[in-house]
Design an enzyme around this catalytic site. Structure first.
Site, PDB file in Angstrom:
ATOM      1  N   ALA A  96      77.282  50.369  32.908  1.00  0.00           N
ATOM      2  CA  ALA A  96      77.325  51.316  34.022  1.00  0.00           C
ATOM      3  C   ALA A  96      76.953  50.630  35.327  1.00  0.00           C
ATOM      4  O   ALA A  96      77.572  50.864  36.372  1.00  0.00           O
ATOM      5  CB  ALA A  96      76.377  52.493  33.753  1.00  0.00           C
TER       6      ALA A  96
ATOM      7  N   SER B 215      77.518  55.754  31.984  1.00  0.00           N
ATOM      8  CA  SER B 215      76.968  56.318  30.754  1.00  0.00           C
ATOM      9  C   SER B 215      75.606  55.730  30.429  1.00  0.00           C
ATOM     10  O   SER B 215      75.415  54.512  30.492  1.00  0.00           O
ATOM     11  CB  SER B 215      77.950  56.037  29.604  1.00  0.00           C
ATOM     12  OG  SER B 215      77.377  56.281  28.341  1.00  0.00           O
TER      13      SER B 215
ATOM     14  N   HIS C 103      78.922  51.643  29.864  1.00  0.00           N
ATOM     15  CA  HIS C 103      77.817  52.212  29.095  1.00  0.00           C
ATOM     16  C   HIS C 103      76.569  51.364  29.259  1.00  0.00           C
ATOM     17  O   HIS C 103      76.608  50.137  29.069  1.00  0.00           O
ATOM     18  CB  HIS C 103      78.188  52.310  27.616  1.00  0.00           C
ATOM     19  CG  HIS C 103      77.091  52.863  26.754  1.00  0.00           C
ATOM     20  ND1 HIS C 103      76.738  54.190  26.775  1.00  0.00           N
ATOM     21  CD2 HIS C 103      76.253  52.262  25.873  1.00  0.00           C
ATOM     22  CE1 HIS C 103      75.753  54.396  25.928  1.00  0.00           C
ATOM     23  NE2 HIS C 103      75.425  53.236  25.377  1.00  0.00           N
ATOM     24  N   SER C 104      75.448  51.987  29.617  1.00  0.00           N
ATOM     25  CA  SER C 104      74.158  51.326  29.762  1.00  0.00           C
ATOM     26  C   SER C 104      74.266  50.200  30.792  1.00  0.00           C
ATOM     27  O   SER C 104      74.556  50.455  31.956  1.00  0.00           O
ATOM     28  CB  SER C 104      73.677  50.831  28.397  1.00  0.00           C
ATOM     29  OG  SER C 104      72.304  50.540  28.406  1.00  0.00           O
ATOM     30  N   MET C 105      74.071  48.944  30.417  1.00  0.00           N
ATOM     31  CA  MET C 105      74.254  47.864  31.391  1.00  0.00           C
ATOM     32  C   MET C 105      75.647  47.912  32.002  1.00  0.00           C
ATOM     33  O   MET C 105      75.833  47.636  33.192  1.00  0.00           O
ATOM     34  CB  MET C 105      74.041  46.514  30.730  1.00  0.00           C
ATOM     35  CG  MET C 105      74.380  45.325  31.638  1.00  0.00           C
ATOM     36  SD  MET C 105      74.317  43.761  30.767  1.00  0.00           S
ATOM     37  CE  MET C 105      75.036  42.670  32.002  1.00  0.00           C
TER      38      MET C 105
END
Length: 240
Positions: A75, A99, A71-73
């Site tokens: 990803a 994500s 998720h975010s970083m």
């Protein structure tokens, strides 16, 4: 399912996921240096260095069919780790699930913030992403504990400039929040060029941290993906 957290986040972000996924799925939340159980370690300020460390530690555990979720970083970390494993001839994820993040090849149109003073940095993080609990922002001592890993992660992301490279061999599924201002649908779709295999996008109501707002929907979608993978492996005669 190896799960990689957002900037400043820890493995506890995924502590409840096992209850919402099928028994066939083992959730392995990855703890990065500088937070929670690894608080005494210095956070890593470079994506390539971080991914190299993770590759050394996780390669031995990637012996059963597995997927990456980031998720975010997380990803970016998951994507780059999949690339390193593939380049080394190691086992690679059955699927990469990313994500709330644009792909590494899409430039950041926001100005860098990792050199801002603490107050400005925190304000900009909250404006862009949200996600810092009110009880943490209201307590200076707690905020001081979070800042080093959060700053290191943001610095690592802002200085990461990957070169052009070949598409990944595994399918990619992209999750995103419909109201995430920093990661519009076009950024989610841009992950398509990162894979030579199947690709799909799934949007959820919510902002950058939609997965905290819609956990049952996210876990339901992940359960479907897990079922597809287990079904395919069973058909191919591969133990899952």
């Amino acid at each position: 399912m190896f799960c990689f957290p957002h900037a400043g986040g820890g493995a506890s972000a995924y502590r409840l996921w096992h209850a919402g996924l099928p028994p066939s799925v083992e959730v392995c939340a990855v703890q990065l240096p500088g937070r929670e159980g690894r608080f005494g370690e210095a956070p890593v300020r470079n994506i390539e260095v971080l991914v190299g460390l993770l590759a050394e530690r996780l390669a031995a555990h990637c012996v059963r069919p597995f997927v990456f979720f980031g998720h975010s970083m997380g990803a970016v970390v998951a994507c780059e780790l999949a690339r390193v494993l593939a380049a080394r001839g190691e086992s690679v994820p059955e699927q990469l699930i990313v994500s709330a993040r644009r792909p590494p090849h899409v430039p950041d149109m926001q100005p860098p913030i990792h050199l801002l003073d603490d107050q400005a940095f925190i304000s900009e993080i909250e404006r862009r992403y949200g996600g810092i609990p009110e009880e943490v922002r209201a307590e200076p001592d707690l905020m001081a504990l979070l800042l080093p890993s959060l700053r290191a992660d943001i610095e690592a992301l802002e200085l990461f400039q990957p070169c052009s490279r070949a598409p990944l061999p595994m399918p990619i599924t992209v999750f995103g929040g419909e109201q995430d201002r920093l990661v519009p649908r076009a950024h989610l779709e841009a992950w398509r060029s990162e894979t030579a295999a199947a690709f799909r996008v799934r949007s959820f109501a919510g902002g950058h941290f939609y997965l905290q707002e819609r956990p049952s929907e996210v876990l339901s979608e992940l359960s479907l993906i897990a079922g597809e993978i287990v079904g395919r492996l069973t058909y191919e005669g591969i133990p899952s």
